[in-house]
Enzyme design. Sequence first.
Site, PDB file in Angstrom:
ATOM      1  N   GLY A  37      13.617   6.617  -0.609  1.00 42.18           N
ATOM      2  CA  GLY A  37      14.192   5.433  -1.235  1.00 42.18           C
ATOM      3  C   GLY A  37      13.193   4.780  -2.161  1.00 42.18           C
ATOM      4  O   GLY A  37      11.985   4.961  -2.043  1.00 42.18           O
ATOM      5  N   PHE A  67       9.655  -2.978  -5.022  1.00 45.08           N
ATOM      6  CA  PHE A  67       8.212  -3.058  -4.828  1.00 45.08           C
ATOM      7  C   PHE A  67       7.536  -1.706  -4.665  1.00 45.08           C
ATOM      8  O   PHE A  67       6.355  -1.626  -4.438  1.00 45.08           O
ATOM      9  CB  PHE A  67       7.906  -3.934  -3.627  1.00 45.08           C
ATOM     10  N   GLY A  68       8.278  -0.634  -4.745  1.00 48.95           N
ATOM     11  CA  GLY A  68       7.629   0.659  -4.626  1.00 48.95           C
ATOM     12  C   GLY A  68       8.578   1.698  -4.059  1.00 48.95           C
ATOM     13  O   GLY A  68       9.788   1.506  -4.055  1.00 48.95           O
ATOM     14  N   ASP A  83      15.557 -12.085   3.368  1.00 40.00           N
ATOM     15  CA  ASP A  83      16.261 -11.000   2.678  1.00 40.00           C
ATOM     16  C   ASP A  83      16.984 -10.094   3.669  1.00 40.00           C
ATOM     17  O   ASP A  83      16.832  -8.880   3.642  1.00 40.00           O
ATOM     18  CB  ASP A  83      15.270 -10.203   1.821  1.00 40.00           C
TER      19      ASP A  83
END
Length: 859
Positions: free
Chosen positions: A673, A677-678, A804
Amino acid sequence: MFKLLRELRSLVSSIAIIVCVCMSLLNQASQKTALVAAATTTTITTATLGGNGTDYLALLSIKAQITNDPMLVTSSWNDSLHFCLWEGEIPHEMGSLFRLQVLNLTHNLLEGQIPANLSSCNNLRRLSLGYNKFIGNLPIELGSLNQLVHLYMNSNNLSGAIPPSFGNLSSLKLFSISENMLEGSIPNSLGSLKSLRYLSFISNKISGMIPPSIYNISSLTALEARVNLLEGSLPQNLGLTLPNIKRLNLGKNHLSGSIPLSIANASKLEHLILSANKLYPRVAVNFGNLKNLLWLSLFEDGLGTGDANDLNFILTLVNCSKLRILSLDANNFGGVLPNSLVNLSTQHHISGNIPVDFGNLVSLNAVDMSYNRLTGTIPTSIGKLHKIQELGFGKNKLSGEIPSSIGNWTLANQLWLEENDFQGNIPSSLGNCIDLILLHLYGNNLSGSIPREVIGISSLSKSLDLSRNSLTGPIPPEVGSLKTLVELNLSYNKLSGKIPSSLGSCNTLEYLFLDNNSLGGAIPQSLSSLKAIEELGLSHNNLSGEIPIFFEKFPFLRNLNLSFNNLEGEVPVKGVFQNASAISISRNNKLCGGIPVLQLPTCAPKKPRKLIIPIVFGVLGIILASSILILCCLRKMRKQSLVASSLMDSSGNISYRDLLKATNGFSSDNLIGTGSFGSVYKGILHPNEKTIAVKVLDQQNVGASKSFLAECKTLRNIKHRNLIKIISVCASVDFQGNDFKALIYEFMENGSLESWLHPVSQTGTTHKQPKSLNLLQRLGIAIDVASALDYLHNHCHVPIIHCDIKPSNILLDSDMTAHVGDFGLARLLQNRNNEVSHSQNSSVGIKGTIGYAAPGNLQ
Ligand SMILES: *[C@@H]1O[C@H](CO)[C@@H](O)[C@H](O)[C@H]1NC(C)=O
Ligand SMILES: *[C@@H]1O[C@H](CO)[C@@H](O)[C@H](O)[C@H]1NC(C)=O
Ligand SMILES: *[C@@H]1O[C@H](CO)[C@@H](O)[C@H](O)[C@H]1NC(C)=O
Ligand SMILES: *[C@@H]1O[C@H](CO)[C@@H](O)[C@H](O)[C@H]1NC(C)=O
Ligand SMILES: *[C@@H]1O[C@H](CO)[C@@H](O)[C@H](O)[C@H]1NC(C)=O
Ligand SMILES: *[C@@H]1O[C@H](CO)[C@@H](O)[C@H](O)[C@H]1NC(C)=O
Ligand SMILES: *[C@@H]1O[C@H](CO)[C@@H](O)[C@H](O)[C@H]1NC(C)=O
Ligand SMILES: *[C@@H]1O[C@H](CO)[C@@H](O)[C@H](O)[C@H]1NC(C)=O
Ligand SMILES: *[C@@H]1O[C@H](CO)[C@@H](O)[C@H](O)[C@H]1NC(C)=O
Ligand SMILES: *[C@@H]1O[C@H](CO)[C@@H](O)[C@H](O)[C@H]1NC(C)=O
Ligand SMILES: *[C@@H]1O[C@H](CO)[C@@H](O)[C@H](O)[C@H]1NC(C)=O
């Protein structure tokens, strides 16, 4: 199940809690290392956290919530005793749960003895205590659990013998007690378990003979006793008395005698593993009837007499069309190598010196016949085994050419053909084997040049060893494709030309050997990028020029052999050069300097300085600048790897290199995935094969670094079964000298909730069958997430707001327990009644994901 739950709760709600507490207590130790470590990375001190203090408070707060404690379990929870000594095992009182049917405590850190009182739970059907730290004997009393169907105790530290009373567990179907330290012999009484299907005690110290009564349990489908001290021979009628057997796995014992002919009658047999015993050398079994055989493993059994008929039994494998693994290595088999390992749909024909046909073995994935005495050639028709993944013919006496048809093995992974008498060229068709990770051709008589197609197989990651042949010509520049290779050995050949500068691209190399060739020229500067190198051999060549100063900077280099060349100039003094026993520089013409032990002449000051001054200064400037840069990087790396190593739990250091290895060079195949952010990669951490998820932070993204800090800071504070467990943190520099930050989590087998709710919307993960969640699972996930949030909001030392929560941040493990993850946006509430701390959210904008973020967040 609900009934059971209710029963448990109403009976002794406290006990269940105590079991949890105990687990959390025990888990604490490993968790703490990770947390402290995370703190160090973020340079926040842990002093204020108080370590044990939170545990103590947590336990007290649990105690406060227990309203009914009839057994007075928490009575010892007071200040007169250190809280680590407060009671919390499996409590003996568990025995009062006489209506209990299922007790599953697997995968915890429970200690102590298994309470004999469990025998009072006489309605127990399933008792699963595997993967804990239980010690002591198996309680004799458990033999009275006559309803018990499933007894699973794998991976504990249980000792003593299996109690004969277990022969009274008349309902037992599964008895699995592998990976303990049990001794003694198998009680005869187990033979009376007439319903038993699965009996497994792999990796113990059980000795003596397997009692004949065991072979009388006709219901048995699996008998697995690999790695014990069993002796005696297998009964000749075994195949008749165990007609249902599918797995007979008795490898690595001291069994003797011949393989019973009656095996042929056990027509359901799938796995026959008798390797590493001391069997009678002749194999006379006819495998023709075993159409389901998948795996035949007879390696290291002392089989074969060295004569031509040894392999005749393989002939009978023609009907085993499902056979995938055939492992016969390290025996004494003689004779000619099976001439045609092909799919003879017509009847197999046997002629003079073709004693063996593998017939229909086209499904074969793996054949290993290494360490035998096979002679003859490899037939061209071997190319038809197109499903081969692993093939071992190494260390035999095979000769002739390596047939180019092996290029048809496009699925091949590992090929061992070393130490035979093969001649001719290395077939360039091998370049078609684009999944190869290991190729061993060393110790043959191969000649010609190294085909560029072969040295360019970019999948090679474990090892490419072509040493001890007669290979000529230069090393093809395609060697630069080997970007994930760990070991390259081309030594003891007749290679000439220069070392290609593209070799510098192989920056995961740990072992590089080019010794004993005729390589000339200077050692290329590009090798300075081989930062992972541990052993480097360039001896016995014709290399000239100076010893590159960058060898000093290789942090892992511990063995450098440059002897027998034409190197000249100053020997560096730092890094590996500090240790005279780690380097070998003898027999070079004009070396000077170095550490005093080397007793080299001091270097003469360079005379024609005036002319060269500008150049020298220029070069010096550059070297200085880059050295400073490298030094800084190195210092940083050293500092951070210190940090990193303090992070590790008992699983050991996790370095950039380990991660590189674990994820196969962060290959796209392992990408599970990508987020803002990375990227997240799946990986397998060696040596313990633990599956992990690695979140690599995108260093271009300024937010990523903040996110990393936020996540470290948050995770440092917390621990809960429904939160994702962070195994470690890696903050280092990669081999290009860039900052590298990654978080290492436990791998969640079932992916994110998102992928279950919206299977198509997930890119990259294509699911074979549509997933669906039943009501119970949905409810379970909801409860898990709610528990996690409750914990974060109400029970943490400092309350935490995740900010989140959405399906893609909820991950499911193998048994569908939900874990909340991704704390990149989390905030800590400084004080329960205070405002939300804004310290991490000074930037304006929406935090969280549109559609999920709370309205208050959209400032
Ligand atoms: C935690 O408890 C252990 C065992 O009593 C003790 O050695 C250690 O110092 C304690 N640590 C803190 C921070 O209280
Ligand atoms: C504290 O626990 C110990 C051990 O169970 C017990 O002997 C002692 O009486 C308890 N003290 C108090 C004040 O409850
Ligand atoms: C074991 O269970 C019995 C009743 O089933 C109970 O009387 C006894 O106290 C228990 N033993 C322990 C040590 O709890
Ligand atoms: C098995 O149970 C019977 C009767 O319940 C008992 O007499 C016998 O001793 C038990 N066997 C063992 C080995 O415990
Ligand atoms: C195995 O079973 C057969 C018949 O069912 C019986 O005659 C024989 O004695 C049994 N052998 C053992 C060792 O229990
Ligand atoms: C066992 O197998 C052999 C050879 O395959 C066969 O001759 C024999 O009849 C079989 N015995 C039984 C009881 O099936
Ligand atoms: C393989 O199966 C065929 C047909 O089932 C049979 O005729 C033949 O004898 C078998 N081969 C061996 C070696 O058992
Ligand atoms: C292998 O055998 C099967 C059936 O026996 C046949 O269908 C297939 O075509 C054969 N393959 C080759 C490569 O001969
Ligand atoms: C190898 O594959 C090629 C086609 O890819 C085929 O023509 C050839 O017959 C195969 N060779 C063998 C020995 O199977
Ligand atoms: C490289 O090959 C040489 C010659 O075969 C051998 O002596 C050496 O052990 C090999 N190095 C490694 C690391 O396998
Ligand atoms: C070794 O290299 C030098 C040039 O550096 C060359 O003159 C010489 O012929 C080379 N020797 C061999 C044996 O290749």
